[in-house]
Design an enzyme around this catalytic site. Structure first.
Site, PDB file in Angstrom:
ATOM      1  N   ASP A 110       4.189  10.179   2.986  1.00  0.00           N
ATOM      2  CA  ASP A 110       4.678  10.190   1.612  1.00  0.00           C
ATOM      3  C   ASP A 110       4.317   8.876   0.945  1.00  0.00           C
ATOM      4  O   ASP A 110       4.514   7.800   1.541  1.00  0.00           O
ATOM      5  CB  ASP A 110       6.205  10.352   1.617  1.00  0.00           C
ATOM      6  CG  ASP A 110       6.683  11.352   0.582  1.00  0.00           C
ATOM      7  OD1 ASP A 110       5.842  12.077   0.028  1.00  0.00           O
ATOM      8  OD2 ASP A 110       7.894  11.386   0.322  1.00  0.00           O
TER       9      ASP A 110
ATOM     10  N   GLU B  54       3.118  13.993  -3.855  1.00  0.00           N
ATOM     11  CA  GLU B  54       2.602  12.812  -3.153  1.00  0.00           C
ATOM     12  C   GLU B  54       2.733  12.944  -1.641  1.00  0.00           C
ATOM     13  O   GLU B  54       2.640  11.945  -0.917  1.00  0.00           O
ATOM     14  CB  GLU B  54       3.354  11.558  -3.619  1.00  0.00           C
ATOM     15  CG  GLU B  54       4.811  11.462  -3.196  1.00  0.00           C
ATOM     16  CD  GLU B  54       5.785  12.207  -4.097  1.00  0.00           C
ATOM     17  OE1 GLU B  54       6.977  11.870  -4.078  1.00  0.00           O
ATOM     18  OE2 GLU B  54       5.339  13.115  -4.821  1.00  0.00           O
TER      19      GLU B  54
END
Length: 314
Positions: free
Chosen positions: A189, A232
């Site tokens: 992430d 993301e």
């Protein structure tokens, strides 16, 4: 000379008409005798071998092929060993009564070649132009590849889409389990991605994602799988990778991401990532199981302060 309906047409006149028709057709026709000498052909067949008709006739197949290989025109014979090519061709030419194959010419055209064994082991060769057909096939193939890429590849990051990553990872995990090979999965992430979007806009966020994905793809092996799961969040499947190696890879990805600066519209900024690591085992062998473990470990890496990786056993 005129003939009425009651008068028989002389055989030599019929033969003259046939020969004229043969040379007027766009197709290529020829006959090789039982010793593979070209005993009959039209101008188009001779041109197919890069020769005028008077030089093609009464030449043996291997002589014609050697000339064609060296000639600027005619059939495109791609080989570094023409003698072996001739041996291979001769093994096929009379191995069956009929055969057909496609080949390209040095000028970019394509022809369909058919060879038919006829009386006394003679070979009747017939070739027709299929350039338009091949162009259509190539266009269809290109469009199919483009559609497949659109369906399986994230256009921004050039990594697999979520669905395709899951499909490929599931197949690879099953293979590794059958062969008793360990796999590692990294869930990644980008840290504080919302702040990047708030400060630099969505275009700046896209630049960060593009920069990050390019960096990780350069560090991985060809058979490693990388997918963008959404926003993301990314996942990497590393076949044949144990716990120790996966930790080294995770640290390398983390550190290089932190060190490499993202340039955007005259400014620059740095990004960092959090990584959750999971290793396949008898208790963690399906894509859902290993993704769940990696996701839990990613959550712990973020909870511990981000810009780090976390690993735990299943």
């Amino acid at each position: 000379m005129q003939y009425n309906s009651m008068s028989p047409i002389p055989q030599e006149h019929i033969q003259k008409i046939i020969f004229q028709g043969i040379n007027l057709t766009d197709d290529c026709l020829g006959v090789f005798d039982d010793k593979d000498m070209l005993v009959f052909c039209n101008e188009n067949l001779a041109r197919l071998f890069g020769l005028p008709i008077e030089k093609a006739l009464n030449k043996y197949f291997d002589e014609i092929i050697r000339h064609c290989h060296a000639a600027p025109g005619g059939i495109n014979i791609e080989t570094d060993d023409i003698e072996q090519w001739i041996i291979d061709a001769n093994q096929k030419r009379r191995s069956q009564c009929f055969r057909a194959f496609e080949t390209d010419l040095k000028d970019g055209r394509w022809v369909l070649v058919t060879e038919q064994l006829v009386e006394d082991q003679h070979i009747f060769m017939y070739c027709s132009d299929i350039t338009d057909k091949k162009k259509y096939e190539f266009e269809i193939k290109k469009k199919s590849e483009e559609l497949f890429t659109l369906a399986t590849t994230d256009s921004l990051t050039q990594t697999y889409t979520r669905r395709h990553f899951y499909q490929q990872a599931e197949r690879e995990l099953s293979r590794c389990h059958r062969e008793d090979i360990t796999c590692a999965l990294l869930m990644i992430d980008l840290d504080y991605f919302k702040k990047i979007n708030d400060q630099y806009g969505h275009a700046g966020g896209d630049k960060a994602l593009e920069h990050f994905s390019k960096g990780i793809r350069q560090q991985l092996r060809e058979h490693d799988l990388v997918g963008r799961l959404g926003g993301e969040e990314f996942a990497i499947l590393l076949p044949g990778t144990d716990k120790s190696t996966s930790i080294q890879i995770a640290e390398r990805l983390r550190s290089t991401t932190e060190e490499n600066t993202v340039s955007y519209r005259g400014t620059s900024f740095n990004i960092s990532v959090s990584i959750g690591i999971a290793i396949s085992s008898n208790n963690c062998k399906t894509i859902d199981q290993i993704m769940c473990l990696a996701d839990n470990n990613l959550y712990k890496a973020k909870a511990n302060g981000r810009n780090q990786f976390y690993h735990s056993n299943a």
